[in-house]
Design an enzyme around this catalytic site. Structure first.
Site, PDB file in Angstrom:
ATOM      1  N   TYR A 170       0.801  -1.216  -0.099  1.00 15.24           N
ATOM      2  CA  TYR A 170       0.085  -0.012   0.037  1.00 15.24           C
ATOM      3  C   TYR A 170       1.072   1.182  -0.092  1.00 15.24           C
ATOM      4  O   TYR A 170       1.779   1.399   0.882  1.00 15.24           O
ATOM      5  CB  TYR A 170      -0.716  -0.084   1.249  1.00 15.24           C
ATOM      6  CG  TYR A 170      -2.019   0.937   1.400  1.00 15.24           C
ATOM      7  CD1 TYR A 170      -3.281   0.937   1.018  1.00 15.24           C
ATOM      8  CD2 TYR A 170      -1.714   2.194   1.821  1.00 15.24           C
ATOM      9  CE1 TYR A 170      -4.333   1.726   1.212  1.00 15.24           C
ATOM     10  CE2 TYR A 170      -2.593   3.215   1.949  1.00 15.24           C
ATOM     11  CZ  TYR A 170      -3.924   3.055   1.614  1.00 15.24           C
ATOM     12  OH  TYR A 170      -4.914   3.920   1.819  1.00 15.24           O
ATOM     13  N   TYR A 184      -6.410   3.493  -6.819  1.00 15.63           N
ATOM     14  CA  TYR A 184      -6.590   3.577  -5.303  1.00 15.63           C
ATOM     15  C   TYR A 184      -7.653   2.926  -4.938  1.00 15.63           C
ATOM     16  O   TYR A 184      -8.918   3.714  -4.850  1.00 15.63           O
ATOM     17  CB  TYR A 184      -6.388   4.780  -4.664  1.00 15.63           C
ATOM     18  CG  TYR A 184      -6.442   5.191  -3.369  1.00 15.63           C
ATOM     19  CD1 TYR A 184      -5.422   4.726  -2.657  1.00 15.63           C
ATOM     20  CD2 TYR A 184      -7.534   5.748  -2.510  1.00 15.63           C
ATOM     21  CE1 TYR A 184      -5.756   4.697  -1.083  1.00 15.63           C
ATOM     22  CE2 TYR A 184      -7.628   5.784  -1.454  1.00 15.63           C
ATOM     23  CZ  TYR A 184      -6.723   5.440  -0.624  1.00 15.63           C
ATOM     24  OH  TYR A 184      -6.735   5.548   0.764  1.00 15.63           O
TER      25      TYR A 184
END
Length: 393
Positions: free
Chosen positions: A292, A343
């Site tokens: 991430y 995202y």
């Protein structure tokens, strides 16, 4: 202790996603996006959606499990879990919670998912507009620290100062994601390569983060289907097994803002050892990492805290050639990650880890029996996940 593990007990048998859109540009409502991703995962597994009996998500996903069950024709809803915490720290935890429900006998077919439609509900990356705030923002906002970038830049800068990490290390992380996105037609930044000069010349958002150190904001949804390992081969897709999962944070990480004992940290110093302990493997066994990226500084710290290099070795390890598939030492974010694929609060990283183990990634790592997913570095709680092939069991 053998029963207190997820290793080899649960398999991911289906993955699905929608088209990924720039934030605010989805033509569909968030609930519809969630349904589309779940149906795509069911198709990948070769099952009907009525076979699902559990749902798992995170970051206050707005798509209620009972409503999803009704829309999908679920015959019997048995398990619904939501991981605490904002941002992407719960992406792996959602998988872990769903897997735990299966391992504990609470469900037999769980879908873990995340859906976002920021045009419908508002952007995540903006500073809050509410006149009343609480928690750590009550300490930060009076001093103008309003956005995630401002908050996390200080942690990253402290780590870089303490260990002599140069800006080029962050640049390599960003360029690896963009390079892999050029090979992934699903990526929002496909066809938009990043060069060293483009990175260096981009505007500062908040030092040490340039524009390309910061994640995108997107609309879409992604999902995975999980079942007990003994049923894994009954489905169409090649099964990928959960080897380990962990979630949590370091000591007093939520102490008054910017006052945690281990300040320059991604919050994985205690979580990463739990992950490898459950999986029974170490960092050297990992063939690729899907980390991430809220900001590249978090990736830097998370990789160090997962044991891929000592902090003082970051400049030597974090070179672009080391992070690229197929020839790099540790292929990183092989679909483009939050910086360049999309995202989806990091859930797209779970799908890419499954693709790596299946051997179907657009940027395939040569060692792909084990892939690591890192969720939400620098937030709290964080989570991580190791998935592997049948040969790893």
């Amino acid at each position: 202790m053998r029963d207190r593990t997820l290793r080899g007990r649960v398999a991911i048998v289906g993955i699905g996603e929608t088209t990924y859109y720039r934030h605010g540009q989805s033509p569909h409502a968030e609930f519809k996006l969630a349904l589309q991703a779940i149906l795509a995962a069911c198709a990948d597994a070769g099952i009907g959606p009525h076979e699902i009996d559990g749902f798992a998500s995170y970051s206050n996903d707005r798509n209620d499990a009972s409503r999803l069950a009704a829309a999908l024709g679920v015959k019997r809803l048995r398990s619904t879990t939501m991981q605490w915490g904002g941002g992407g720290g719960g992406n792996c935890a959602a998988v872990a919670n769903g897997a735990a429900a299966i391992a504990g006998g609470l469900a037999d077919c769980v879908v873990a998912f995340r859906a976002l439609a920021q045009g419908q509900f508002g952007r995540f990356g903006q500073a809050p507009a509410s006149p009343t705030i609480s928690g750590d923002m009550a300490w930060q906002a009076p001093y103008g620290v309003l956005s995630p970038g401002q908050k996390f830049a200080m942690k990253a800068r402290r780590f870089m100062h303490e260990h002599g990490v140069r800006q080029e290390a962050l640049r390599a992380i960003a360029m690896a994601s963009y390079a892999h996105a050029q090979r992934n037609p699903r990526a929002v930044m496909h066809g938009k390569p990043l060069t060293e000069s483009k990175y260096d010349d981009s505007r500062w958002i908040v030092e040490p983060f340039h524009l390309f150190d910061c994640c995108m904001e997107n609309d879409g949804a992604a999902a995975v289907i999980m079942v007990p390992a003994e049923r894994a081969k009954d489905f169409k897709g090649l099964p990928v097994y959960v080897l380990g999962a962990a979630t949590g944070s370091d000591h007093r990480v939520a102490a008054p803002a910017h006052n945690a004992p281990n300040y320059a940290s991604s919050s994985f110093s205690t979580v990463a050892p739990d992950l490898f302990r459950m999986a029974g493997i170490g960092p050297s066994d990992v063939g690729s990492v899907q980390s991430y990226e809220n900001f590249t500084g978090g990736v830097l710290m998370a990789l160090a805290e997962h044991g891929f290099f000592a902090p003082g070795e970051a400049n030597d390890f974090l070179r672009l050639e080391n992070l690229l598939a197929p020839d790099g030492r540790l292929p990183l974010n092989t679909s483009g990650g939050n910086l360049a694929e999309c995202y989806m609060h990091g859930f797209e990283l779970v799908l890419e880890a499954v693709r790596q183990v299946r051997g179907t990634s657009t940027a395939q790592a040569p060692r792909h029996d084990v892939s690591l997913v890192i969720g939400g570095p620098m937030v709290t709680p964080v989570s991580n996940l190791l998935v592997g092939s049948e040969a790893t069991l």
